[in-house]
Scaffold this active site. Structure first.
Site, short mmCIF file in Angstrom:
data_model
loop_
_atom_site.label_atom_id
_atom_site.label_comp_id
_atom_site.label_asym_id
_atom_site.label_seq_id
_atom_site.Cartn_x
_atom_site.Cartn_y
_atom_site.Cartn_z
N LYS A 120 5.87 -53.20 -8.40
CA LYS A 120 5.38 -52.13 -8.32
C LYS A 120 3.69 -52.66 -7.97
O LYS A 120 3.17 -53.47 -8.71
CB LYS A 120 5.11 -51.62 -9.89
CG LYS A 120 4.48 -50.26 -9.97
CD LYS A 120 4.69 -49.67 -11.46
CE LYS A 120 3.81 -48.64 -11.70
NZ LYS A 120 4.04 -47.63 -12.71
N LYS B 183 7.96 -49.91 -5.56
CA LYS B 183 7.10 -48.73 -5.58
C LYS B 183 5.79 -48.98 -5.08
O LYS B 183 5.20 -50.24 -5.50
CB LYS B 183 7.19 -48.52 -6.96
CG LYS B 183 6.33 -47.07 -7.61
CD LYS B 183 6.47 -46.84 -8.80
CE LYS B 183 5.56 -45.48 -9.19
NZ LYS B 183 5.58 -45.44 -10.73
C1 PBG Z 1 3.09 -45.51 -15.05
C2 PBG Z 1 4.01 -44.85 -13.82
C3 PBG Z 1 3.25 -44.40 -12.59
C4 PBG Z 1 4.07 -43.67 -11.94
C5 PBG Z 1 5.36 -43.87 -12.43
N1 PBG Z 1 5.24 -44.54 -13.72
C6 PBG Z 1 1.66 -44.53 -12.41
C7 PBG Z 1 1.14 -45.53 -12.51
O1 PBG Z 1 1.36 -46.93 -12.63
O2 PBG Z 1 -0.43 -45.53 -12.88
C8 PBG Z 1 3.70 -43.23 -10.58
C9 PBG Z 1 4.73 -42.31 -9.98
C10 PBG Z 1 4.08 -41.48 -8.91
O3 PBG Z 1 3.20 -41.70 -8.41
O4 PBG Z 1 4.84 -40.50 -8.46
N2 PBG Z 1 3.97 -46.18 -15.77
#
Ligand code: PBG
Length: 331
Positions: free
Chosen positions: A201, A255
């Site tokens: 991520k 992601k």
């Molecule tokens: C945080 C989380 C995020 C997303 C899913 N889980 C955002 C972040 O890390 O700030 C983002 C998903 C999206 O942008 O569609 N645990």
């Protein structure tokens, strides 16, 4: 590779008719490749639009039945739950994450009771929907601390499993959490609860609309670069995946999505494990607004999703999932 040459060899020959194009098509998209995220909000009879994500809503639990019915009818295998926690339930420790009557827990219980195992339920493991500072873990001296956070994530995972969650998805990027979560699930007889690790991520600028939707945007004062990955890096993603596989991940997630297809492909080539992709909120809103403003054709959505398949993704988490599944089913 190339046998023959122009003019006897013409690659356009097989592109001439639709039947022929269909015949040689290398990748395809089906409803089975989709995961649909659902935002939850407290209260009754609510279907609240999210300004930064046109066409996406937050639902109160009593409004979930129709949407879950739709998901099942359209053969989407899994839904993912994200809570928009009321501000008065947030604090700097994110304790609401461990409340068995929080939004996510109530939603899991409701869906499981009503729909049994006709759809898989996936839940995020991280503290950001519950903390006043918007970080995924505990903060000490302006730093997100790892091991103390993991101790809470273990409890959060176990609670979600007890509620009936099928797929635990740690999205926090702390070190060592997958192994510890697996161990605790097994110890408590949840051997069959799957772990989908957000192994790769990135600290991305494409999460804005999501943070807006769950209410962590206004509180987040800094970035998440001391735990999420640097978007300049590629080899590091292989190390993250290798570790999480060793610790017991059943599937791994990359992601964001489209800007990271090279990472998906690389992981797929190196590890024979299901690799999922997350087409995140910023990607959704860009495409959606492009369509709304007549800048791009709506088939851009299918195109974007098939690109994930071409890169090697097993499935895609997408806010377009339900619309696209409906479309696929009507063909
Ligand atoms: C945080 C989380 C995020 C997303 C899913 N889980 C955002 C972040 O890390 O700030 C983002 C998903 C999206 O942008 O569609 N645990």
């Amino acid at each position: 590779m190339i046998t023959g040459k122009y003019p006897s060899l013409r690659l356009r020959r097989t592109r001439k008719y639709s039947w022929s194009r269909r015949l040689i098509q290398e990748n395809n998209l089906s409803c089975n490749d989709l995961i649909y995220p659902i935002f939850l909000v407290d209260g009754k009879n609510k279907k609240q639009p999210i300004k930064s994500m046109p066409g996406v809503y937050k639902y109160s639990i009593d409004r979930l039945e129709m949407i879950v019915n739709n998901i099942i009818k359209n053969k989407i295998p899994v839904l993912a739950l994200f809570p928009s926690t009321p501000d008065n339930k947030k604090n700097k420790f994110g304790t609401e994450a461990l409340n068995e009557d929080n939004l996510v827990c109530r939603a899991i219980r409701f869906i499981k009771k009503k729909f049994k195992n006709n759809v898989g339920i996936m839940t995020d493991v991280a503290l950001d929907p519950y903390t006043t500072h918007g970080h995924d873990g505990l903060v000490k001296n302006s730093y997100v601390i790892n091991d103390e956070t993991v101790d809470i994530l273990i409890k959060q995972s176990l609670l979600q499993a007890q509620m009936g969650c099928d797929v635990i998805a740690p999205s926090d990027m702390m070190d060592g959490r997958v192994g510890k979560i697996r161990k605790s699930l097994d110890k408590n007889n949840y051997h069959d609860v799957q772990i989908l690790s957000y192994a790769v991520k990135y600290a991305s600028n494409f999460y804005g609309p999501f943070r807006d939707a769950v209410g962590s945007k206004k509180s987040l004062k800094s970035d998440k670069k001391n735990y999420q990955m640097d978007f300049s890096n590629s080899n590091e993603s292989l190390r993250e995946v290798a570790l999480d596989i060793k610790e017991g991940a059943d599937m791994v997630m990359v992601k964001p999505g489209l800007p990271y297809l090279d990472i998906i492909q690389k992981i797929k080539e190196n590890f024979k494990i299901p690799v999922l992709a997350y087409q995140v909120s910023g990607e959704y809103s860009l495409i959606k607004n492009g369509i709304k403003n007549n800048l791009i054709n709506e088939d851009a959505v299918i195109e974007s999703l098939i690109c994930f398949k071409r890169a090697g993704a097993t499935a895609v988490v997408s806010y377009f999932a339900l619309d696209i599944a409906k479309k696929l089913n009507s063909n």
